[in-house]
Motif scaffolding. Structure first.
Motif, short mmCIF file in Angstrom:
data_model
loop_
_atom_site.label_atom_id
_atom_site.label_comp_id
_atom_site.label_asym_id
_atom_site.label_seq_id
_atom_site.Cartn_x
_atom_site.Cartn_y
_atom_site.Cartn_z
N GLN A 273 24.20 -39.85 32.31
CA GLN A 273 23.15 -40.91 32.32
C GLN A 273 21.55 -39.72 31.74
OE1 GLN A 273 22.36 -44.08 30.93
NE2 GLN A 273 20.22 -43.66 30.93
N LYS A 275 18.15 -38.22 31.58
CA LYS A 275 16.84 -38.61 31.77
C LYS A 275 15.27 -39.67 31.55
CE LYS A 275 15.17 -34.48 30.41
NZ LYS A 275 14.12 -33.14 30.93
N GLU A 276 14.95 -40.20 31.87
CA GLU A 276 13.73 -40.84 31.13
C GLU A 276 12.79 -39.47 30.15
OE1 GLU A 276 13.23 -44.42 31.96
OE2 GLU A 276 15.32 -43.77 32.01
N THR A 277 12.45 -40.41 29.06
CA THR A 277 11.68 -39.66 28.34
C THR A 277 10.92 -39.58 29.41
OG1 THR A 277 12.17 -40.78 26.21
CG2 THR A 277 10.27 -39.19 26.08
N GLN A 279 10.45 -37.54 31.52
CA GLN A 279 10.47 -37.40 32.63
C GLN A 279 10.13 -36.34 33.46
OE1 GLN A 279 13.54 -39.18 34.14
NE2 GLN A 279 13.83 -38.29 37.07
N ASP A 285 13.47 -41.35 39.08
CA ASP A 285 13.22 -42.44 38.70
C ASP A 285 13.29 -43.34 39.39
OD1 ASP A 285 12.59 -44.46 36.76
OD2 ASP A 285 10.76 -42.89 36.43
N ARG A 286 13.37 -44.86 39.43
CA ARG A 286 13.97 -45.81 39.33
C ARG A 286 14.39 -46.38 38.16
NH1 ARG A 286 9.51 -50.82 39.86
NH2 ARG A 286 9.24 -50.46 37.70
N MET A 287 14.24 -45.73 37.05
CA MET A 287 15.14 -46.28 35.75
C MET A 287 16.67 -45.84 35.68
SD MET A 287 14.21 -48.66 35.35
CE MET A 287 14.66 -49.04 33.34
N ASN A 288 16.18 -44.28 36.52
CA ASN A 288 17.74 -43.53 37.10
C ASN A 288 18.39 -43.92 37.40
OD1 ASN A 288 15.11 -40.72 37.20
ND2 ASN A 288 16.13 -40.79 35.36
N LYS A 291 19.66 -47.50 35.20
CA LYS A 291 20.89 -47.44 34.55
C LYS A 291 22.09 -46.86 33.86
CE LYS A 291 17.07 -46.90 30.96
NZ LYS A 291 15.69 -45.77 30.20
N ASN A 423 25.52 -49.16 24.82
CA ASN A 423 25.91 -47.66 25.78
C ASN A 423 27.48 -48.39 26.14
OD1 ASN A 423 23.30 -46.74 25.75
ND2 ASN A 423 22.77 -48.43 27.27
N ARG A 434 16.66 -32.43 36.14
CA ARG A 434 15.83 -33.36 34.57
C ARG A 434 14.95 -32.12 35.46
NH1 ARG A 434 18.04 -35.67 37.75
NH2 ARG A 434 17.48 -35.70 40.26
#
Length: 434
Positions: A273, A275-277, A279, A285-288, A291, A423, A434
């Motif tokens: 998965q 990492k967030e753009t 980041q 991150d909670r979105m890590n 997702k 996905n 990260r």
């Protein structure tokens, strides 16, 4: 039953048959002679009953087990064998006591060898080897081997989370299919047009072959250490178990498949998965997390999904929240949650902290896996233990060898392509560095 009792019962049967024949006369009254004969037969039956009971009681008393006890039939045999052979510890009180007797046999040998060491041993061969007690090796009693096996499958062992099969041979072939209901191969259903021929399909079946690999721990012990049974009992089995467990876990996660299991994160089935753009480094991150969870296939059970992460990642879990609600629960929820998940839960999935996980923010420092999609085979009987007094004879040491045979591989060879959506899905999801 004795011959005398059988004879009495045979006479009793004759009198019963004769009495029954007289008693069955119903078309007329019995004559005086018939009535006397019937009474005589009944008296004989009563007398024979008394004789039979007396003979059986005397036979039981003579056997020394009392009337009504166990009957010993003619031709029966009573056999004896070494009770120690039935004892999984072979009569030894501890692993330390066993080790001391092995060392003593190596030093003194001959008639001084403890007979418990020879239980189940084969006859001496012409070539010294570790499989025959008289040639320098003694099989470790099953109880101590199984104790080490339990240690090696402790609370943090990953094998119980996999689909494990014990095998008696060296390999096993499993049938498998990786078709999906929305794919283009395998068994398919089609809407049927009237008067048109049906479309035939067939299963897309394959096989997965696993072959056992050997994991070995060789431990030379000095004569001085062998003399200290308390030390042996306390830490030798534990150290062997810890090492076997560590190596097996590492192979299940990161094995290269060359002489060892193919690890989840060296297989083609793993998903990384991103990492967030934008980041920042050294962050989570909670979105890590959200997702990663979204990449799990629907057929994966919540109960089977676990997070595996390095201890260094734990403090950052406290920063994960949504609408002021923590995504991380320190001790799970509900009765007995601490025992079930002492490291807490993240989005309801159990957390396993492990030194197998890379350091925080490295690739796969946090992973979400469902190991029921990972298949393992282990040799029936678990850890096998052997000893040798000859290997380190010049160093006054006795060698203890533990072998554990295992293989494993993911059930799927590649991520799952979804019916809709961009996905891919997989039961093995890692997080990008990260």
């Amino acid at each position: 039953m004795s011959a005398h009792v059988r004879a009495l019962k045979a006479k009793k049967a004759e009198h019963i048959k004769a009495a029954q024949a007289i008693n069955d006369i119903v078309d007329r009254d019995l004559s005086a002679e018939e009535q006397a004969a019937l009474a005589g037969h009944m008296a004989s039956i009563k007398s024979l009953n008394t004789q039979i009971e007396t003979a059986e009681a005397l036979a039981a008393e003579a056997a020394g087990i009392g009337a009504g006890g166990v009957e010993i039939k003619p031709g029966a045999r009573i056999e004896v064998h070494e009770n120690l052979a039935d004892d999984p510890a072979r009569g030894f009180k501890s692993f330390g006591e066993f080790a001391r007797q092995v060392a003593k046999a190596g030093i003194e040998g001959g008639a001084t060898t403890d007979r418990r060491l020879t239980i189940g041993a084969a006859a001496p061969g012409t070539t010294a080897n570790e499989g025959v007690g008289a040639d320098g090796g003694f099989l470790i009693p099953p109880q101590f081997s199984s104790e080490i096996f339990k240690l090696s499958l402790g609370e943090d062992s990953l094998i119980p989370l996999t689909q494990n099969t014990e095998v008696s041979s060296n390999s096993m072939v499993f049938p498998k299919t990786e078709q999906t209901p929305w794919g283009t191969n395998g068994v398919r259903a089609y809407w049927q047009v009237e008067a048109q021929a049906a479309t035939a399909t067939k299963p897309a079946l394959g096989t997965q072959t696993l072959r056992l690999h050997k994991l070995m721990a060789l431990v030379p012990l000095t004569d001085e250490l062998l003399a200290d049974t308390n030390a042996l009992d306390s830490f030798i089995p534990s150290l062997v178990g810890d090492s076997i467990r560590w190596k097996t876990n590492e192979a299940i996660l990161f094995g290269n498949g060359n002489g060892q299991p193919l690890g989840v994160f060296n297989s083609g089935a793993v998903i990384t998965q991103a990492k967030e753009t934008g980041q920042a480094t050294l962050t989570l991150d909670r979105m890590n997390i959200a997702k990663m969870l979204a990449r799990m296939p629907n057929v994966s059970s919540i109960a089977n999904q676990v997070w595996i992460m390095n201890n260094d990642a734990m403090p950052y879990l406290w920063t994960l929240n949504s609408n002021n609600q923590l995504l991380y629960l320190p001790y799970g929820a509900g009765n007995g949650a601490f025992q079930k998940s002492p490291n807490g839960t993240l989005l309801g999935r159990q957390i396993i902290t492990s030194q197998h996980a890379p350091s925080f923010t490295s690739l796969n420092d946090i992973t979400l896996v469902d190991l029921s999609f990972y298949r393992t085979i282990t040799k029936a009987g678990g850890v096998q233990m052997d000893t040798s007094m000859h290997l380190y004879f010049d160093a006054d040491a006795t060698a203890f060898r533990a072998t554990f045979r295992v293989d494993g591989s993911p059930k799927i060879a590649a991520p799952i392509s979804p019916a809709k959506g961009a996905n891919q899905l997989s039961p093995f999801v890692g997080l990008q560095a990260r």
